[in-house]
Design an enzyme around this catalytic site. Structure first.
Site, short mmCIF file in Angstrom:
data_model
loop_
_atom_site.label_atom_id
_atom_site.label_comp_id
_atom_site.label_asym_id
_atom_site.label_seq_id
_atom_site.Cartn_x
_atom_site.Cartn_y
_atom_site.Cartn_z
N TYR A 12 -1.99 -0.72 10.77
CA TYR A 12 -2.02 -1.11 9.35
C TYR A 12 -0.78 -0.62 8.63
O TYR A 12 -0.11 -1.37 7.91
CB TYR A 12 -3.30 -0.54 8.72
N SER B 90 0.86 -1.19 0.00
CA SER B 90 0.00 0.00 0.00
C SER B 90 0.89 1.24 0.00
O SER B 90 2.06 1.17 0.39
CB SER B 90 -0.85 -0.01 1.28
P1 NDP Z 1 -11.08 -6.41 0.88
O1 NDP Z 1 -11.34 -6.20 2.31
O2 NDP Z 1 -12.05 -5.94 -0.12
O3 NDP Z 1 -10.79 -7.97 0.61
C1 NDP Z 1 -9.86 -8.64 1.41
C2 NDP Z 1 -9.98 -10.14 1.20
O4 NDP Z 1 -9.02 -10.77 2.06
C3 NDP Z 1 -11.35 -10.67 1.58
O5 NDP Z 1 -11.72 -11.70 0.72
C4 NDP Z 1 -11.10 -11.20 3.00
O6 NDP Z 1 -11.97 -12.23 3.38
C5 NDP Z 1 -9.69 -11.75 2.85
N1 NDP Z 1 -9.09 -11.90 4.17
C6 NDP Z 1 -8.98 -10.96 5.14
N2 NDP Z 1 -8.47 -11.50 6.23
C7 NDP Z 1 -8.25 -12.82 5.97
C8 NDP Z 1 -7.76 -13.90 6.71
N3 NDP Z 1 -7.42 -13.77 8.00
N4 NDP Z 1 -7.67 -15.11 6.13
C9 NDP Z 1 -8.04 -15.27 4.84
N5 NDP Z 1 -8.52 -14.29 4.08
C10 NDP Z 1 -8.64 -13.07 4.64
O7 NDP Z 1 -9.64 -5.76 0.63
P2 NDP Z 1 -8.96 -5.19 -0.70
O8 NDP Z 1 -9.25 -6.05 -1.85
O9 NDP Z 1 -9.24 -3.75 -0.78
O10 NDP Z 1 -7.42 -5.32 -0.27
C11 NDP Z 1 -6.56 -6.28 -0.83
C12 NDP Z 1 -5.13 -5.87 -0.54
O11 NDP Z 1 -4.90 -4.56 -1.08
C13 NDP Z 1 -4.79 -5.77 0.94
O12 NDP Z 1 -3.49 -6.26 1.15
C14 NDP Z 1 -4.84 -4.29 1.22
O13 NDP Z 1 -4.02 -3.92 2.31
C15 NDP Z 1 -4.31 -3.74 -0.09
N6 NDP Z 1 -4.69 -2.35 -0.32
C16 NDP Z 1 -6.00 -1.97 -0.41
C17 NDP Z 1 -6.35 -0.65 -0.59
C18 NDP Z 1 -7.76 -0.19 -0.68
O14 NDP Z 1 -8.01 1.05 -0.59
N7 NDP Z 1 -8.74 -1.07 -0.87
C19 NDP Z 1 -5.31 0.39 -0.71
C20 NDP Z 1 -3.97 -0.11 -0.65
C21 NDP Z 1 -3.68 -1.43 -0.46
P3 NDP Z 1 -13.21 -11.90 4.40
O15 NDP Z 1 -13.98 -10.77 3.78
O16 NDP Z 1 -13.95 -13.18 4.40
O17 NDP Z 1 -12.59 -11.53 5.70
#
Ligand code: NDP
Length: 244
Positions: free
Chosen positions: A149, A136
């Protein structure tokens, strides 16, 4: 971005929603076999309908033992996307041990664990590979309430470099993508206050946040041989934010 990953097996964590889900779809459409790892089974059921043939794995990546059980014998993986993460917003003075541990276990420790499993197998097979850590801009700049975070993502920068250094001699490349806000469930949570969201957007030279597709394209580029000489590096997908 149209790349051909036929004959390769990939693994994407956090595959149920947002960036991870679209990464699975893009890899599947590009001919890769995909192991889709996430926490909520209904997400995997709907994803498997959209992408026939993917291998769903339902596990909480914050749980070391459960992850070892679910992924320890996952077999050959050529392309790994460490994408799963959580945002637990708390002002610095109120950060709890629970939120700290949960954040580091999911956002960082699982990256160590899953990468070790995958890289050991790549090395045993003598196969080249590519690992992309989804980081990020929070690895570079901080926001109120996001100390934990941001710390996990800052640590991910050094983890990416350290993995690149130790795994490079085995022809395993390791890089990160560093997006700004993307309006997934997580991104909506971060920018929920309309005033903060507007001000944040205005600070971006391109006057916009990033789209999921922009992030997925950079992930695919780093997974592919198009980036064959890139390792220990990061691609900013930040609409110019860090230049502002
Ligand atoms: P979302 O919250 O939309 O999706 C995250 C996914 O990861 C979900 O499917 C969630 O499952 C899964 N997940 C979370 N915790 C666990 C766990 N303990 N075990 C298994 N699966 C897990 O996030 P984004 O798609 O937005 O983010 C994806 C990546 O991008 C992350 O690394 C985030 O830090 C990074 N990012 C995102 C930004 C943003 O603004 N969206 C900006 C910069 C970076 P469930 O919902 O079932 O918990």
């Amino acid at each position: 971005m149209k790349l051909n990953f036929s004959g390769l097996r990939s693994l994407v964590t956090g595959a149920g929603k947002g960036i991870g889900r679209d990464t699975v779809k893009a890899l599947h459409a590009s001919g890769a076999k995909v192991v889709a790892v996430t926490r909520t089974n209904t997400d995997l059921v709907s994803l498997a309908k959209e992408c026939p043939g993917i291998e769903p794995v339902c596990v909480d990546l914050g749980d070391w033992e459960a992850t070892e059980k679910a992924l320890g014998d996952i077999g050959p993986v050529d392309l790994l996307v460490n994408n799963a993460a959580v945002v637990l917003k708390q002002p610095f003075l109120n950060i709890t041990k629970e939120a700290f541990d949960r954040s580091f276990n999911v956002n960082l420790r699982s990256v160590f664990q899953v990468s070790q499993i995958v890289a050991r197998d790549m090395i045993n097979r003598g196969m080249a590979g590519s690992i992309v850590n989804v980081s990020s801009i929070a690895a570079h700049v901080t926001y109120p309430g996001l100390t934990t975070y941001c710390s996990t993502k800052g640590a991910m920068t050094m983890l990416t470099k350290a993995m690149a250094m130790e795994l490079g001699p085995h022809k395993i490349r390791v890089n990160s993508v560093n997006p700004t806000v993307v309006l997934t469930d997580m991104g909506k949570k971060i920018s929920a206050d309309p005033d903060i969201g507007r001000k944040l957007k205005e600070r971006h030279p391109l006057r916009k946040f990033a789209e999921v597709e922009d992030v997925v394209n950079s992930i695919l580029f780093l997974l592919s041989d198009s980036s064959a000489s890139t390792s220990g590096s990061g691609i900013l997908v930040d609409a110019g934010y860090l230049a502002s």
